[in-house]
Design a protein around this motif. Structure first.
Motif, short mmCIF file in Angstrom:
data_model
loop_
_atom_site.label_atom_id
_atom_site.label_comp_id
_atom_site.label_asym_id
_atom_site.label_seq_id
_atom_site.Cartn_x
_atom_site.Cartn_y
_atom_site.Cartn_z
N SER A 1 -76.08 -19.98 -112.86
CA SER A 1 -76.85 -19.65 -111.66
C SER A 1 -78.29 -20.10 -111.89
O SER A 1 -78.96 -19.62 -112.81
CB SER A 1 -76.80 -18.15 -111.39
OG SER A 1 -75.47 -17.74 -111.16
N ARG B 1 -77.50 -26.08 -99.06
CA ARG B 1 -78.20 -25.32 -100.10
C ARG B 1 -79.51 -24.79 -99.52
O ARG B 1 -80.22 -25.49 -98.79
CB ARG B 1 -78.47 -26.21 -101.31
CG ARG B 1 -79.28 -25.53 -102.43
CD ARG B 1 -79.25 -26.32 -103.71
NE ARG B 1 -79.71 -27.69 -103.53
CZ ARG B 1 -79.52 -28.66 -104.43
NH1 ARG B 1 -78.89 -28.40 -105.57
NH2 ARG B 1 -79.98 -29.88 -104.20
N ARG C 1 -72.31 -19.63 -103.03
CA ARG C 1 -73.21 -20.23 -102.04
C ARG C 1 -72.93 -19.75 -100.62
O ARG C 1 -73.85 -19.57 -99.82
CB ARG C 1 -73.09 -21.76 -102.08
CG ARG C 1 -73.68 -22.39 -103.29
CD ARG C 1 -75.06 -22.98 -103.00
NE ARG C 1 -75.37 -23.97 -104.02
CZ ARG C 1 -75.29 -25.27 -103.84
NH1 ARG C 1 -74.95 -25.75 -102.66
NH2 ARG C 1 -75.56 -26.09 -104.82
N THR D 1 -81.41 -24.92 -94.70
CA THR D 1 -80.43 -25.49 -95.63
C THR D 1 -80.54 -27.01 -95.57
O THR D 1 -80.69 -27.60 -94.50
CB THR D 1 -78.99 -25.07 -95.29
OG1 THR D 1 -78.68 -25.42 -93.94
CG2 THR D 1 -78.79 -23.58 -95.49
N VAL E 1 -74.89 -16.63 -99.66
CA VAL E 1 -76.34 -16.59 -99.80
C VAL E 1 -76.99 -16.32 -98.44
O VAL E 1 -76.64 -16.95 -97.44
CB VAL E 1 -76.89 -17.90 -100.40
CG1 VAL E 1 -78.41 -17.92 -100.36
CG2 VAL E 1 -76.41 -18.04 -101.85
N ASP F 1 -78.78 -23.69 -107.34
CA ASP F 1 -78.22 -22.95 -106.21
C ASP F 1 -79.20 -22.69 -105.07
O ASP F 1 -78.78 -22.44 -103.95
CB ASP F 1 -77.68 -21.61 -106.71
CG ASP F 1 -76.55 -21.78 -107.72
OD1 ASP F 1 -75.49 -22.28 -107.32
OD2 ASP F 1 -76.76 -21.46 -108.90
N ALA F 2 -80.49 -22.73 -105.34
CA ALA F 2 -81.49 -22.49 -104.30
C ALA F 2 -82.82 -23.07 -104.74
O ALA F 2 -83.09 -23.20 -105.94
CB ALA F 2 -81.63 -20.99 -104.01
#
Length: 603
Positions: free
Chosen positions: A263, A331, A359, A322, A362, A308-309
């Motif tokens: 992560s 993402r 994901r 995103t 999120v 992941d972000a």
């Protein structure tokens, strides 16, 4: 792993102190409208230690710039989209309210981490800037900030001063500001993954940091924009190399992955330009005026799917969007405006089996740091303590104005004209042949506000207010340019590295030209329209030009300005502004805002 060990972290202490203190913090009086991605809310059942997944709360912000007190003027509000499609400004910001917001948001979240994306310090108001931003680092410690990337402004005073911000110690020339107290430095790591020492090739500070709790691990990689040397003085980045953001993040994401950290969040001090200025618009809905452009788009598309972000900054905009990763999967990319006016609350659902973020689950939203909520008492005490130390300097009157003199939103800014005029007046005391002055828009950090602040009367400009407008301690430099170089500099406002995001120089009285926004590139500057005191600029002639030391070094992509000859260094730019205000205003005859009619804009 990086060679530099992390400083002792205070996570354990946070769980005790915040739990005890939250009982005194009231809930926010008004919830922010839902933003994109449908934030799933707080306190989800079934996400405890025994379940497969756990929700990790990521609270983030960026570009704080030492704004401990609520920012004034247009810098002190955000635009909020209303249900009927209209917008309204909402007063926001101030570390007393940011602390309350974050502490309230953490309630009910045993898994919570707070991160920032650079420019916490630098270009700060006097309350922080006068003390080389020690007050802001102290405030960030009290906020329980866990980790931050560097931004370009972390290098305003060079790598040695950045190390002092991290490690503590009194200022090398000013010393300690309070008797018996030594600055202890940051309790959180600064990450400099793409900033290396030229001699060794090693990262200046840690490239990444891993947050751990009850077996949950989230890695954070911190980078600043590769172009930092273009927007910071040469002395500030001396001995340092700045590398590609994508290549650096991908390198360390791979390293974290090998360590079993699946992560990963990138803290990236580079950002984008949202299609809508409201903090709560739906970025992913074209029908709602969504969408984003700018450098972050290509960067995000190149960063490995292992990340992941992305928490971003630099552009001072608000968005929760995103952008597809290289595998085509959406993402999250966020930014919380600037000056502590917003914070972003993101839920990262962590899968204990895969050790990765789910994901699809999120969720994220930007929230206003409302000034209608209770203030954090410890921050009020901090501000009061430092204000007492700053008062003898901050409260000195340096001039009077008849109305607000804002930075403005157009290419030409009333306050920009005033600063250019002030620098020209100062330059003429050094060399009467000086013809004009140029000022970079990014160096103007706040409006001059007419309304009273504290005990002063309406219209009084104090040293502290002027400092907030120009906090960089640049000098006013004189150089000789050919007419051709001057024309090239005006074209560089809208071409080369500035083509996508123009940087329109503010000009002193006497220089006029037309900016045609219907054209592209350098053609947007109508060279035939350029006049100095009514006469065409002669490409073969020479002109004595005043500008700050940042521009004289070719900063902001103005390479032509860096080619000036016969340099002469004057006083600092703040003194030039203060002297101009004092000489040209009084209580009975305050200075009126410039008309901002030197650049004719064709749309």
């Amino acid at each position: 792993m990086p060679a530099t060990p992390p400083r002792p972290h205070r996570r354990g202490r946070r769980l005790l102190t915040v739990a005890a203190g939250l009982a005194t913090v009231a809930a926010l009086t008004a919830a922010s409208p839902a933003a994109a991605h449908g934030h799933p809310g707080h306190g989800h059942p079934g996400h405890g230690h025994s379940s497969r997944t756990v929700d990790v709360q990521l609270l983030s912000f960026n570009d704080f710039h030492g704004n401990l007190e609520p920012p004034a003027g247009s810098s002190g509000s955000v635009t909020e989209l209303q249900p009927d499609g209209t917008t309204k400004p909402v007063a926001a910001g101030g570390v007393e309210y940011l602390a309350s917001s974050l502490r309230t948001a953490r309630k009910g979240h045993p898994y919570s981490v707070t991160a920032a994306a650079g420019d916490l310090i630098g270009a700060s108001p006097l309350l922080s800037g006068l003390f080389h931003d020690e007050p802001t680092i102290e405030a960030m410690n009290k906020l329980d900030l866990d980790v931050t990337s560097v931004g370009n402004h972390e290098f305003d005073e060079g790598a040695t001063e950045l190390a002092r911000m991290r490690n503590g110690g009194c200022h090398p020339t000013d010393g300690c500001y309070e008797k018996g107290k030594k600055f202890r430095g940051a309790d959180f790591p600064y990450l400099t993954a793409n900033v290396t020492k030229e001699k060794t090739g090693k990262p200046l500070l840690k490239p990444y940091w891993v947050w751990k709790q009850n077996g949950v691990k989230v890695g954070f990689i911190g980078v600043t924009l590769e172009g930092t040397p273009d927007i910071v003085t040469a002395e500030g980045v001396k001995g340092l190399a700045f590398h590609d953001e994508v290549e650096t993040i991908n390198k360390y994401a791979k390293e974290l992955d090998k360590q079993g950290v699946k992560s990963i969040v990138a803290l990236l001090h580079e950002g984008g330009l949202p299609a809508n200025g409201a903090y709560n618009y739906d970025c992913d809905s074209p029908a709602a005026g969504g969408g984003i452009s700018g450098p972050i788009v290509d960067i995000a598309k190149g960063i490995t799917p292992k990340v992941d972000a992305l928490v971003t900054g630099h552009t001072h905009n608000a968005y929760v969007c995103t952008i597809p990763d290289p595998a085509g999967n959406p993402r999250l990319v966020t930014s919380a405006s600037s000056f502590g006016r917003l914070y972003t609350d993101t839920t990262l659902t962590y899968d204990r089996r895969t050790r990765d973020i789910v994901r699809a689950k999120v969720g994220s939203a930007n929230h206003v740091v409302s000034r209608t909520q209770p203030k954090a008492a410890d921050m009020t005490a901090l501000i009061s303590r430092w204000n007492t130390l700053a008062a003898p300097v901050a409260n000195q009157a340096v001039g009077w104005i008849s109305a607000d003199i804002p930075r403005g939103t157009g290419p030409e800014q009333p306050l920009g004209d005033l600063i250019a005029d002030a620098q020209l007046a100062h330059a003429k005391t050094l060399d009467p042949s000086t013809s004009l002055a140029l000022m970079n828009p990014g160096g103007i950090r706040a409006d001059l506000v007419h309304a009273a602040s504290g005990a002063e009367g309406d219209g009084v400009v104090t040293y502290g207010e002027a400092f907030t407008v120009q906090p960089f301690s640049n000098t006013v430099n004189l150089v000789t340019l050919t007419g051709a170089q001057l024309v090239s500099a005006l074209q560089e406002q809208v071409s080369g590295p500035n083509e996508a995001s123009p940087k329109i120089l503010q000009v002193s009285d006497g220089l006029t030209y037309t900016l045609d926004q219907t054209k592209t590139g350098a053609a947007r500057v109508d060279t035939a329209s350029i006049r100095l005191n009514g006469e065409p600029v002669d490409p073969a002639a020479t002109y004595r030009v005043a500008m700050n030391s940042f521009l004289a070094g070719g900063g902001d992509g103005f390479t032509s300005l860096g080619k000036g000859t016969s340099p002469l260094v004057g006083s600092d730019d703040l003194k030039a502004l203060n002297d101009y205000l004092t000489a040209n205003s009084s209580a009975s005859t305050p200075l009126a805002p410039p008309k901002a009619d030197r650049i004719t804009v064709v749309k």
